[in-house]
Scaffold this motif. Structure first.
Motif, PDB file in Angstrom:
ATOM      1  N   ASP A  45       0.963  -1.177   0.030  1.00 30.66           N
ATOM      2  CA  ASP A  45      -0.042   0.129   0.078  1.00 30.66           C
ATOM      3  C   ASP A  45       0.905   1.145  -0.212  1.00 30.66           C
ATOM      4  O   ASP A  45       1.493   1.589   0.948  1.00 30.66           O
ATOM      5  N   GLY A  46       0.791   1.844  -1.104  1.00 36.18           N
ATOM      6  CA  GLY A  46       1.749   2.906  -1.259  1.00 36.18           C
ATOM      7  C   GLY A  46       3.401   3.072  -1.439  1.00 36.18           C
ATOM      8  O   GLY A  46       3.549   1.759  -1.736  1.00 36.18           O
ATOM      9  N   ILE A  47       4.103   3.929  -0.667  1.00 34.53           N
ATOM     10  CA  ILE A  47       5.436   3.894  -0.886  1.00 34.53           C
ATOM     11  C   ILE A  47       6.082   3.709   0.531  1.00 34.53           C
ATOM     12  O   ILE A  47       6.327   4.709   1.173  1.00 34.53           O
ATOM     13  N   PRO A  48       6.182   2.558   1.077  1.00 35.96           N
ATOM     14  CA  PRO A  48       6.752   2.521   2.518  1.00 35.96           C
ATOM     15  C   PRO A  48       8.195   3.059   2.560  1.00 35.96           C
ATOM     16  O   PRO A  48       8.855   2.665   1.829  1.00 35.96           O
ATOM     17  N   GLU A  49       8.289   3.429   3.966  1.00 40.31           N
ATOM     18  CA  GLU A  49       9.649   4.108   4.319  1.00 40.31           C
ATOM     19  C   GLU A  49      10.454   3.088   4.846  1.00 40.31           C
ATOM     20  O   GLU A  49      11.520   3.168   4.982  1.00 40.31           O
ATOM     21  N   SER A  50       9.866   1.847   5.271  1.00 37.50           N
ATOM     22  CA  SER A  50      10.560   0.953   5.899  1.00 37.50           C
ATOM     23  C   SER A  50      10.545  -0.444   5.076  1.00 37.50           C
ATOM     24  O   SER A  50       9.653  -0.466   4.166  1.00 37.50           O
ATOM     25  N   PHE A  51      10.877  -1.688   5.753  1.00 37.98           N
ATOM     26  CA  PHE A  51      10.874  -2.908   5.095  1.00 37.98           C
ATOM     27  C   PHE A  51       9.229  -3.425   5.304  1.00 37.98           C
ATOM     28  O   PHE A  51       8.736  -3.676   6.342  1.00 37.98           O
ATOM     29  N   VAL A  52       8.713  -3.418   3.981  1.00 34.74           N
ATOM     30  CA  VAL A  52       7.522  -4.088   3.955  1.00 34.74           C
ATOM     31  C   VAL A  52       7.155  -4.902   2.857  1.00 34.74           C
ATOM     32  O   VAL A  52       7.632  -4.703   2.050  1.00 34.74           O
ATOM     33  N   GLY A  53       6.408  -5.939   2.784  1.00 33.99           N
ATOM     34  CA  GLY A  53       6.131  -6.787   1.791  1.00 33.99           C
ATOM     35  C   GLY A  53       5.411  -8.151   2.426  1.00 33.99           C
ATOM     36  O   GLY A  53       5.105  -8.270   3.315  1.00 33.99           O
ATOM     37  N   PRO A  54       5.165  -8.660   1.166  1.00 30.56           N
ATOM     38  CA  PRO A  54       4.276 -10.184   1.497  1.00 30.56           C
ATOM     39  C   PRO A  54       5.016 -11.054   1.863  1.00 30.56           C
ATOM     40  O   PRO A  54       6.140 -11.380   1.700  1.00 30.56           O
ATOM     41  N   ASP A  55       4.265 -11.829   2.864  1.00 30.31           N
ATOM     42  CA  ASP A  55       4.889 -13.119   3.482  1.00 30.31           C
ATOM     43  C   ASP A  55       4.002 -14.154   3.170  1.00 30.31           C
ATOM     44  O   ASP A  55       3.564 -14.579   2.044  1.00 30.31           O
ATOM     45  N   GLY A  56       3.456 -14.980   4.165  1.00 29.16           N
ATOM     46  CA  GLY A  56       2.856 -16.298   4.050  1.00 29.16           C
ATOM     47  C   GLY A  56       1.326 -15.653   3.331  1.00 29.16           C
ATOM     48  O   GLY A  56       0.808 -14.928   3.637  1.00 29.16           O
ATOM     49  N   MET A  57       0.667 -16.609   2.881  1.00 32.21           N
ATOM     50  CA  MET A  57      -0.457 -16.389   2.243  1.00 32.21           C
ATOM     51  C   MET A  57      -1.289 -17.716   1.828  1.00 32.21           C
ATOM     52  O   MET A  57      -0.833 -18.898   1.795  1.00 32.21           O
ATOM     53  N   ALA A  58      -2.621 -17.616   1.692  1.00 35.16           N
ATOM     54  CA  ALA A  58      -3.799 -18.642   1.601  1.00 35.16           C
ATOM     55  C   ALA A  58      -4.865 -18.602   1.000  1.00 35.16           C
ATOM     56  O   ALA A  58      -5.361 -17.027   0.817  1.00 35.16           O
ATOM     57  N   PHE A  59      -5.604 -19.275   0.261  1.00 34.87           N
ATOM     58  CA  PHE A  59      -6.744 -19.075  -0.541  1.00 34.87           C
ATOM     59  C   PHE A  59      -8.007 -19.461   0.345  1.00 34.87           C
ATOM     60  O   PHE A  59      -7.992 -20.383   1.136  1.00 34.87           O
ATOM     61  N   GLY A  60      -8.919 -18.588   0.246  1.00 37.04           N
ATOM     62  CA  GLY A  60     -10.039 -18.987   0.759  1.00 37.04           C
ATOM     63  C   GLY A  60     -10.886 -19.602  -0.115  1.00 37.04           C
ATOM     64  O   GLY A  60     -10.885 -19.628  -1.222  1.00 37.04           O
ATOM     65  N   LEU A  61     -12.245 -20.107   0.529  1.00 34.22           N
ATOM     66  CA  LEU A  61     -13.244 -20.940  -0.440  1.00 34.22           C
ATOM     67  C   LEU A  61     -14.015 -19.655  -1.051  1.00 34.22           C
ATOM     68  O   LEU A  61     -14.714 -20.295  -2.067  1.00 34.22           O
ATOM     69  N   ASP A  62     -13.827 -18.692  -0.778  1.00 34.49           N
ATOM     70  CA  ASP A  62     -14.613 -17.394  -1.649  1.00 34.49           C
ATOM     71  C   ASP A  62     -13.606 -17.295  -3.004  1.00 34.49           C
ATOM     72  O   ASP A  62     -14.055 -16.143  -3.652  1.00 34.49           O
ATOM     73  N   LEU A  88     -10.643 -15.922  -3.001  1.00 34.41           N
ATOM     74  CA  LEU A  88      -9.792 -14.613  -2.791  1.00 34.41           C
ATOM     75  C   LEU A  88      -8.497 -15.240  -2.202  1.00 34.41           C
ATOM     76  O   LEU A  88      -8.434 -16.185  -1.515  1.00 34.41           O
ATOM     77  N   LEU A  89      -7.615 -14.579  -2.337  1.00 29.33           N
ATOM     78  CA  LEU A  89      -6.181 -14.808  -1.753  1.00 29.33           C
ATOM     79  C   LEU A  89      -5.799 -13.851  -0.707  1.00 29.33           C
ATOM     80  O   LEU A  89      -5.903 -12.454  -0.947  1.00 29.33           O
ATOM     81  N   TYR A  90      -5.539 -14.298   0.468  1.00 28.51           N
ATOM     82  CA  TYR A  90      -5.444 -13.590   1.695  1.00 28.51           C
ATOM     83  C   TYR A  90      -3.864 -13.775   1.974  1.00 28.51           C
ATOM     84  O   TYR A  90      -3.201 -14.739   2.188  1.00 28.51           O
ATOM     85  N   CYS A  91      -3.284 -12.642   1.935  1.00 29.17           N
ATOM     86  CA  CYS A  91      -1.909 -12.442   2.120  1.00 29.17           C
ATOM     87  C   CYS A  91      -1.497 -11.549   3.538  1.00 29.17           C
ATOM     88  O   CYS A  91      -1.736 -10.593   3.503  1.00 29.17           O
ATOM     89  N   ALA A  92      -0.750 -12.177   4.141  1.00 24.04           N
ATOM     90  CA  ALA A  92       0.041 -11.501   5.424  1.00 24.04           C
ATOM     91  C   ALA A  92       1.186 -10.449   4.814  1.00 24.04           C
ATOM     92  O   ALA A  92       2.135 -10.762   4.260  1.00 24.04           O
ATOM     93  N   VAL A  93       1.016  -9.239   5.092  1.00 24.71           N
ATOM     94  CA  VAL A  93       1.950  -8.246   4.788  1.00 24.71           C
ATOM     95  C   VAL A  93       2.718  -7.647   5.833  1.00 24.71           C
ATOM     96  O   VAL A  93       2.333  -7.038   6.590  1.00 24.71           O
ATOM     97  N   PHE A  94       3.954  -8.163   5.953  1.00 27.76           N
ATOM     98  CA  PHE A  94       4.833  -7.978   7.045  1.00 27.76           C
ATOM     99  C   PHE A  94       5.273  -6.288   6.904  1.00 27.76           C
ATOM    100  O   PHE A  94       5.561  -5.833   6.064  1.00 27.76           O
ATOM    101  N   GLY A  95       5.217  -5.711   8.224  1.00 30.62           N
ATOM    102  CA  GLY A  95       5.333  -4.377   8.234  1.00 30.62           C
ATOM    103  C   GLY A  95       4.412  -3.374   7.832  1.00 30.62           C
ATOM    104  O   GLY A  95       4.350  -2.123   8.133  1.00 30.62           O
ATOM    105  N   GLN A  96       3.369  -4.005   7.312  1.00 36.00           N
ATOM    106  CA  GLN A  96       2.271  -3.169   6.839  1.00 36.00           C
ATOM    107  C   GLN A  96       0.928  -3.418   7.842  1.00 36.00           C
ATOM    108  O   GLN A  96      -0.094  -2.669   7.777  1.00 36.00           O
ATOM    109  N   GLY A  97       0.992  -4.534   8.724  1.00 37.21           N
ATOM    110  CA  GLY A  97       0.034  -4.638   9.656  1.00 37.21           C
ATOM    111  C   GLY A  97      -1.406  -5.128   9.264  1.00 37.21           C
ATOM    112  O   GLY A  97      -2.493  -4.784   9.778  1.00 37.21           O
ATOM    113  N   ASN A  98      -1.449  -5.746   8.096  1.00 36.38           N
ATOM    114  CA  ASN A  98      -2.611  -6.387   7.607  1.00 36.38           C
ATOM    115  C   ASN A  98      -2.590  -7.572   6.966  1.00 36.38           C
ATOM    116  O   ASN A  98      -1.355  -8.042   6.523  1.00 36.38           O
ATOM    117  N   ILE A  99      -3.611  -8.199   6.795  1.00 35.41           N
ATOM    118  CA  ILE A  99      -3.999  -9.038   5.821  1.00 35.41           C
ATOM    119  C   ILE A  99      -4.483  -8.551   4.342  1.00 35.41           C
ATOM    120  O   ILE A  99      -5.541  -7.901   4.597  1.00 35.41           O
TER     121      ILE A  99
END
Length: 295
Positions: free
Chosen positions: A205-222, A224-235
């Protein structure tokens, strides 16, 4: 949304695997632990075994054995449920694994693993990431592995900038993310000998000033792809076109992975490195079932 904390005191947790009885396996990457643990229904942590090294990823086969990315000397390790190391594999003879990161079994019974492409001690000290992380000499790879003997059948990709999360969708296409760029790639690995690679989406999301990036992820039965984003504080949630449709806040800023519950028809657990906890998110669906072949 505030996640319910299931377990505290799991040191730098990663690679959660949910069981049908509600318990959760995970790895603890901290050097004073470096182990596989089980979180029981009461939220208590039980150490299962130590594969050595810096265990980073985890999956389970149909026999109940645990497969760990990142054992001693950057190995792929198979461990029994009682903690006995059954097999250890080190990768190509002349070009061994550097940082086995995450892994998933495919519908064909083979194992697929990401390698971040740099030695952990050259990249991170505890939780401190080197300042020039964007320009490190990465050679991130994606491996197709025969779990019976550890033989590498194909290198599906190389030259990636910190290869990380990996997951199969319901159509048996393989998805892999690249932490430094935030990109998620899709590989059609069963149509041709040479896999077709396409850019699926991006989760930063945007241009982060520190280390941010995708980590582990999994698909839902819907779908959709759910991805943990390290440093961004969200899925971050991507739809079937790769567009961002939601960003689900996590308790901490450093979520490392997500796994859908198996004993419920909705919800998932998330590991967080900074908070050293396992939390549960009340998501609207269950997860795409993992492939768990008999080996």
């Amino acid at each position: 949304m505030v996640g319910r904390v299931i377990c505290k005191g799991v040191m730098e947790p990663e690679g959660p695997v949910c069981l049908s009885d509600g318990q959760v396996y995970l790895v603890e990457m901290a050097k004073n632990r470096a182990c596989v643990s089980l979180v029981d229904l009461k939220g208590h942590r039980h150490e299962i075994g130590r594969p050595g090294g810096r265990p980073n990823g985890l999956t389970i086969d149909g026999n109940g054995n645990l497969w760990i990315a990142g054992g001693e000397n950057e190995a792929l390790v198979c461990m029994s449920p009682n903690g006995e190391v059954l097999s250890t594999f080190f990768g190509p003879k002349n070009d061994p694994y550097l940082w086995p990161n995450d892994l998933a079994f495919g519908p064909n019974g083979l194992l697929y693993m990401t390698d971040s492409g740099i030695l952990p001690d050259d990249f991170i000290d505890g939780q401190s990431i080197r300042n020039d992380y964007k320009s490190c000499p990465f050679n991130g790879r994606v491996f197709e592995i025969d779990p019976i003997n550890g033989a590498i059948l194909r290198i599906l990709d190389n030259g990636l900038k910190f290869t990380n999360g990996i997951a199969f969708d319901s159509q048996d296409k393989l998805y892999v993310n690249e932490t430094i760029t935030g990109n998620v790639y899709c590989y059609d690995i069963f149509s041709n000998t040479t896999p077709t690679k396409t850019l699926f989406g991006n989760v930063i999301d945007g241009i982060p000033e520190s280390f941010v990036g995708p980590d582990g992820m999994a698909f839902g039965l819907d779908g959709l792809l759910y991805c943990a984003v390290f440093g961004q504080g969200n899925i971050t949630v991507l739809d079937t076109h790769g567009d961002v449709v939601d960003r689900i806040k996590t308790n901490g800023q450093t979520p490392t992975n997500i796994a859908f519950l198996e004993h419920e028809d909705h919800g998932a657990v998330v590991t967080d490195l900074g908070k050293c906890e396992l939390e549960e998110l009340n998501l609207p669906c269950g997860g795409q079932p993992l492939h768990k072949p008999l080996i």
